[in-house]
Design a protein around this motif. Sequence first.
Motif, PDB file in Angstrom:
ATOM      1  N   ASP A   1       0.853  -1.189   0.000  1.00  0.00           N
ATOM      2  CA  ASP A   1       0.000   0.000   0.000  1.00  0.00           C
ATOM      3  C   ASP A   1       0.890   1.240   0.000  1.00  0.00           C
ATOM      4  O   ASP A   1       1.649   1.462   0.947  1.00  0.00           O
ATOM      5  CB  ASP A   1      -0.906  -0.021   1.241  1.00  0.00           C
ATOM      6  CG  ASP A   1      -1.835   1.159   1.283  1.00  0.00           C
ATOM      7  OD1 ASP A   1      -2.730   1.227   0.417  1.00  0.00           O
ATOM      8  OD2 ASP A   1      -1.658   2.009   2.162  1.00  0.00           O
ATOM      9  N   LEU A   2       0.814   2.035  -1.054  1.00  0.00           N
ATOM     10  CA  LEU A   2       1.733   3.161  -1.201  1.00  0.00           C
ATOM     11  C   LEU A   2       1.596   4.226  -0.112  1.00  0.00           C
ATOM     12  O   LEU A   2       2.608   4.660   0.441  1.00  0.00           O
ATOM     13  CB  LEU A   2       1.604   3.774  -2.596  1.00  0.00           C
ATOM     14  CG  LEU A   2       2.669   4.790  -2.974  1.00  0.00           C
ATOM     15  CD1 LEU A   2       4.088   4.250  -2.807  1.00  0.00           C
ATOM     16  CD2 LEU A   2       2.460   5.270  -4.399  1.00  0.00           C
ATOM     17  N   PRO A   3       0.394   4.692   0.261  1.00  0.00           N
ATOM     18  CA  PRO A   3       0.330   5.680   1.342  1.00  0.00           C
ATOM     19  C   PRO A   3       0.943   5.165   2.656  1.00  0.00           C
ATOM     20  O   PRO A   3       1.640   5.898   3.351  1.00  0.00           O
ATOM     21  CB  PRO A   3      -1.174   5.944   1.493  1.00  0.00           C
ATOM     22  CG  PRO A   3      -1.734   5.666   0.150  1.00  0.00           C
ATOM     23  CD  PRO A   3      -0.934   4.490  -0.355  1.00  0.00           C
ATOM     24  N   HIS A   4       0.706   3.907   2.962  1.00  0.00           N
ATOM     25  CA  HIS A   4       1.293   3.303   4.164  1.00  0.00           C
ATOM     26  C   HIS A   4       2.817   3.279   4.062  1.00  0.00           C
ATOM     27  O   HIS A   4       3.532   3.610   5.015  1.00  0.00           O
ATOM     28  CB  HIS A   4       0.728   1.889   4.338  1.00  0.00           C
ATOM     29  CG  HIS A   4       1.199   1.177   5.548  1.00  0.00           C
ATOM     30  ND1 HIS A   4       1.263  -0.190   5.608  1.00  0.00           N
ATOM     31  CD2 HIS A   4       1.640   1.611   6.755  1.00  0.00           C
ATOM     32  CE1 HIS A   4       1.711  -0.561   6.790  1.00  0.00           C
ATOM     33  NE2 HIS A   4       1.954   0.514   7.500  1.00  0.00           N
ATOM     34  N   ALA A   5       3.334   2.907   2.897  1.00  0.00           N
ATOM     35  CA  ALA A   5       4.782   2.856   2.692  1.00  0.00           C
ATOM     36  C   ALA A   5       5.422   4.236   2.830  1.00  0.00           C
ATOM     37  O   ALA A   5       6.483   4.387   3.444  1.00  0.00           O
ATOM     38  CB  ALA A   5       5.094   2.262   1.319  1.00  0.00           C
ATOM     39  N   VAL A   6       4.773   5.267   2.270  1.00  0.00           N
ATOM     40  CA  VAL A   6       5.322   6.630   2.349  1.00  0.00           C
ATOM     41  C   VAL A   6       5.350   7.118   3.795  1.00  0.00           C
ATOM     42  O   VAL A   6       6.341   7.693   4.245  1.00  0.00           O
ATOM     43  CB  VAL A   6       4.510   7.590   1.439  1.00  0.00           C
ATOM     44  CG1 VAL A   6       4.853   9.047   1.735  1.00  0.00           C
ATOM     45  CG2 VAL A   6       4.782   7.269  -0.030  1.00  0.00           C
ATOM     46  N   CYS A   7       4.289   6.867   4.534  1.00  0.00           N
ATOM     47  CA  CYS A   7       4.247   7.300   5.942  1.00  0.00           C
ATOM     48  C   CYS A   7       5.290   6.562   6.761  1.00  0.00           C
ATOM     49  O   CYS A   7       5.975   7.162   7.603  1.00  0.00           O
ATOM     50  CB  CYS A   7       2.852   7.086   6.521  1.00  0.00           C
ATOM     51  SG  CYS A   7       1.661   8.294   5.924  1.00  0.00           S
ATOM     52  N   THR A   8       5.444   5.269   6.532  1.00  0.00           N
ATOM     53  CA  THR A   8       6.463   4.492   7.238  1.00  0.00           C
ATOM     54  C   THR A   8       7.855   5.020   6.918  1.00  0.00           C
ATOM     55  O   THR A   8       8.686   5.210   7.815  1.00  0.00           O
ATOM     56  CB  THR A   8       6.353   2.997   6.875  1.00  0.00           C
ATOM     57  OG1 THR A   8       5.055   2.527   7.222  1.00  0.00           O
ATOM     58  CG2 THR A   8       7.399   2.177   7.610  1.00  0.00           C
ATOM     59  N   ALA A   9       8.124   5.277   5.648  1.00  0.00           N
ATOM     60  CA  ALA A   9       9.429   5.800   5.248  1.00  0.00           C
ATOM     61  C   ALA A   9       9.686   7.174   5.861  1.00  0.00           C
ATOM     62  O   ALA A   9      10.817   7.473   6.269  1.00  0.00           O
ATOM     63  CB  ALA A   9       9.519   5.876   3.715  1.00  0.00           C
ATOM     64  N   ALA A  10       8.676   8.018   5.941  1.00  0.00           N
ATOM     65  CA  ALA A  10       8.847   9.347   6.537  1.00  0.00           C
ATOM     66  C   ALA A  10       9.216   9.225   8.012  1.00  0.00           C
ATOM     67  O   ALA A  10      10.122   9.915   8.491  1.00  0.00           O
ATOM     68  CB  ALA A  10       7.569  10.172   6.380  1.00  0.00           C
ATOM     69  N   ILE A  11       8.537   8.344   8.724  1.00  0.00           N
ATOM     70  CA  ILE A  11       8.849   8.141  10.156  1.00  0.00           C
ATOM     71  C   ILE A  11      10.270   7.622  10.304  1.00  0.00           C
ATOM     72  O   ILE A  11      11.032   8.111  11.148  1.00  0.00           O
ATOM     73  CB  ILE A  11       7.832   7.177  10.784  1.00  0.00           C
ATOM     74  CG1 ILE A  11       6.449   7.802  10.841  1.00  0.00           C
ATOM     75  CG2 ILE A  11       8.289   6.785  12.201  1.00  0.00           C
ATOM     76  CD1 ILE A  11       5.343   6.824  11.200  1.00  0.00           C
ATOM     77  N   LEU A  12      10.636   6.634   9.503  1.00  0.00           N
ATOM     78  CA  LEU A  12      11.989   6.073   9.599  1.00  0.00           C
ATOM     79  C   LEU A  12      13.066   7.093   9.243  1.00  0.00           C
ATOM     80  O   LEU A  12      14.126   7.136   9.868  1.00  0.00           O
ATOM     81  CB  LEU A  12      12.116   4.844   8.678  1.00  0.00           C
ATOM     82  CG  LEU A  12      11.347   3.607   9.123  1.00  0.00           C
ATOM     83  CD1 LEU A  12      11.363   2.555   8.024  1.00  0.00           C
ATOM     84  CD2 LEU A  12      11.934   3.051  10.419  1.00  0.00           C
TER      85      LEU A  12
END
Length: 97
Positions: free
Chosen positions: A82-93
């Motif tokens: 899921d792209l929105p989930h991936a982007v949010c996870t990457a931003a946090i990391l």
Amino acid sequence: MKCFEMKPGLEMDIIVARDVLGWRYSTEEEYAHLRLSTTWDGMRKVIEQMQRKGKCLTIINNLYGTYDVKFSGQKVYTRLSDLPHAVCTAAILTLEV
């Protein structure tokens, strides 16, 4: 809970809103309308904020229905379906929130 174990939804949205976007609300219910980790519009807000912080986004659309996502400064890609989930996870990391 570590961010890479988080599912998209309210818990992740609260962390992204506070720590990535800098938004503050007084109650959890006020965060519920954001849908940052589950919608393309929410993802856009995260990407724009990360760009303001000088972070460039790389997205690789894999053949198997997953996306590899990372912002500049992040050493490894976040791979999720899921792209929105991936982007949010990457931003946090990336921001080590």
